[in-house]
Design a protein around this motif. Structure first.
Motif, PDB file in Angstrom:
ATOM      1  N   VAL A   8      -7.935   6.161  -1.225  1.00 57.34           N
ATOM      2  CA  VAL A   8      -6.461   5.696  -1.845  1.00 57.34           C
ATOM      3  C   VAL A   8      -5.914   6.617  -2.946  1.00 57.34           C
ATOM      4  O   VAL A   8      -6.908   6.796  -3.788  1.00 57.34           O
ATOM      5  CB  VAL A   8      -6.500   4.259  -1.933  1.00 57.34           C
ATOM      6  N   GLU A   9      -4.855   6.756  -3.023  1.00 61.15           N
ATOM      7  CA  GLU A   9      -4.359   7.591  -4.134  1.00 61.15           C
ATOM      8  C   GLU A   9      -4.219   6.872  -5.520  1.00 61.15           C
ATOM      9  O   GLU A   9      -3.143   5.913  -5.472  1.00 61.15           O
ATOM     10  CB  GLU A   9      -3.101   8.491  -3.677  1.00 61.15           C
TER      11      GLU A   9
ATOM     12  N   SER B  13       8.147   1.766   4.678  1.00 62.46           N
ATOM     13  CA  SER B  13       7.494   3.381   4.804  1.00 62.46           C
ATOM     14  C   SER B  13       5.983   3.580   4.312  1.00 62.46           C
ATOM     15  O   SER B  13       5.594   2.650   3.397  1.00 62.46           O
ATOM     16  CB  SER B  13       8.160   4.403   3.826  1.00 62.46           C
ATOM     17  N   VAL B  14       5.015   4.172   4.726  1.00 66.77           N
ATOM     18  CA  VAL B  14       3.974   4.340   4.361  1.00 66.77           C
ATOM     19  C   VAL B  14       3.341   5.866   4.803  1.00 66.77           C
ATOM     20  O   VAL B  14       3.790   6.383   5.559  1.00 66.77           O
ATOM     21  CB  VAL B  14       2.863   3.629   5.314  1.00 66.77           C
ATOM     22  N   HIS B  15       2.913   6.494   3.375  1.00 67.40           N
ATOM     23  CA  HIS B  15       2.471   7.863   3.466  1.00 67.40           C
ATOM     24  C   HIS B  15       1.059   7.827   3.487  1.00 67.40           C
ATOM     25  O   HIS B  15       0.352   7.380   2.540  1.00 67.40           O
ATOM     26  CB  HIS B  15       3.101   8.557   2.266  1.00 67.40           C
ATOM     27  N   ILE B  16       0.683   8.684   4.474  1.00 67.57           N
ATOM     28  CA  ILE B  16      -0.900   9.110   4.562  1.00 67.57           C
ATOM     29  C   ILE B  16      -1.275  10.545   4.330  1.00 67.57           C
ATOM     30  O   ILE B  16      -0.625  11.314   4.641  1.00 67.57           O
ATOM     31  CB  ILE B  16      -1.337   8.463   6.080  1.00 67.57           C
TER      32      ILE B  16
ATOM     33  N   PRO C 269       0.351   3.690  -3.369  1.00 71.39           N
ATOM     34  CA  PRO C 269       0.679   2.368  -2.824  1.00 71.39           C
ATOM     35  C   PRO C 269       1.715   1.645  -3.708  1.00 71.39           C
ATOM     36  O   PRO C 269       2.517   0.720  -3.228  1.00 71.39           O
ATOM     37  CB  PRO C 269      -0.796   1.585  -2.876  1.00 71.39           C
ATOM     38  N   GLY C 270       1.764   2.017  -5.022  1.00 68.46           N
ATOM     39  CA  GLY C 270       2.761   1.533  -5.772  1.00 68.46           C
ATOM     40  C   GLY C 270       4.183   1.905  -5.459  1.00 68.46           C
ATOM     41  O   GLY C 270       5.274   1.237  -5.871  1.00 68.46           O
TER      42      GLY C 270
ATOM     43  N   ILE D 161       0.140  -2.746  -1.222  1.00 68.67           N
ATOM     44  CA  ILE D 161      -1.275  -3.195  -1.829  1.00 68.67           C
ATOM     45  C   ILE D 161      -1.809  -4.076  -0.690  1.00 68.67           C
ATOM     46  O   ILE D 161      -3.085  -3.945  -0.218  1.00 68.67           O
ATOM     47  CB  ILE D 161      -1.208  -3.858  -3.142  1.00 68.67           C
ATOM     48  N   GLU D 162      -1.228  -4.977  -0.109  1.00 70.75           N
ATOM     49  CA  GLU D 162      -1.614  -5.817   0.847  1.00 70.75           C
ATOM     50  C   GLU D 162      -2.087  -5.055   2.261  1.00 70.75           C
ATOM     51  O   GLU D 162      -3.220  -5.016   2.853  1.00 70.75           O
ATOM     52  CB  GLU D 162      -0.380  -6.680   1.505  1.00 70.75           C
TER      53      GLU D 162
END
Length: 274
Positions: free
Chosen positions: A213-214, A74-77, A192-193, A198-199
């Motif tokens: 970035v948050e 998952s990625v949140h934007i 990102p954590g 991170i990559e």
């Protein structure tokens, strides 16, 4: 400026209304707030209007649920200052529909084990733009099966490893960033954590697909924050901060304003929006 740029209301999976979030943000002496509900901009106009009345700056925002197909994570934007909210919402509606379908399937399976009803769940989900696990769990809490909405019973039943979990189809992170750019929004990778991203953060920054970035977030460890700071410096990213506030619909609740933007960063975001 003291700014908390990550908060959720009853329009997604938060406990408080837009009015309550804006009011308490002002009471807590925040200078700036953003309500970033999952995949919906339903509260943007109300938040902005109330902010004007109470004298607190409101940055329009939304948290977009996506997936990185390369890693299947998952990625949140976080999209701030979208210029065309109608075009963006049209893109997000498919996620809201997919989520509603998945959660109703989960609820139907759960009903075979617990005596809850869809009407009971809808009592909590009716103000939201979609149904969430929290609405289902609140029904179970009402009946005394738990006294914690996001706790051990949630993990057993409805979490991603729970026995009644149904997978939701999310758009690609690249497609979401493409739409964000098309509507004139500012793209910020959220926490990102939380998803070990991170990559991917560096990859998107190098391609100039994100502008921020948050940094300050409850799920970012000290080591992650160091990595974020290094990448932000290398690619000139804005570092935002936010509590990811949900009220008691959270495994580790934090009050509004617990996590804020590093000094001078929200001013960069505002300048970029202009």
């Amino acid at each position: 400026m003291k700014a908390d740029l990550h908060n959720h209301s009853i329009f997604s999976d938060g406990v408080l209304s837009i009015k309550e979030i804006i009011y308490y943000s002002k009471k807590l002496d925040l200078d700036c707030i953003s309500i970033t509900d999952h995949d919906t901009l339903a509260g943007v106009v109300q938040a902005y209007t109330l902010g004007e009345k109470l004298g607190i700056s409101v940055i329009p925002g939304v948290e977009i649920s996506t997936v990185d197909h390369k890693t299947n994570r998952s990625v949140h934007i976080l999209c701030y200052y979208p210029k065309d909210i109608f075009k963006l919402q049209k893109f997000l509606n498919s996620t809201l529909i997919n989520r509603e379908i998945a959660k109703r399937k989960m609820a139907q399976m759960l009903m075979k084990e617990y005596p809850i009803t869809m009407e009971h769940i809808e009592h909590y989900s009716s103000k939201s733009q979609s149904m969430y696990e929290t609405h289902i769990m609140q029904s179970l809490a009402d009946l005394g099966y738990t006294n914690v909405v996001i706790g051990d019973l949630y993990k057993e039943l409805l979490s991603k490893r729970g026995k009644y979990y149904v997978q939701i189809t999310y758009p690609s992170v690249y497609k979401a960033l493409e739409i964000t750019a098309e509507v004139g929004g500012i793209a910020v990778m959220a926490h990102p954590g939380q998803f070990d991203s991170i990559e991917l953060l560096e990859e998107l920054a190098a391609k100039k697909l994100i502008q921020g970035v948050e940094y300050n977030h409850p799920k970012n460890s000290k080591e992650t924050k160091k990595q974020i700071k290094d990448i932000a410096k290398k690619y000139d990213l804005i570092m935002t901060g936010g509590t990811d506030f949900h009220g008691y619909y959270s495994a580790s609740p934090n009050p509004i304003g617990s996590f804020t933007c590093p000094e001078g960063e929200v001013e960069k975001l505002i300048r970029l929006s202009k």
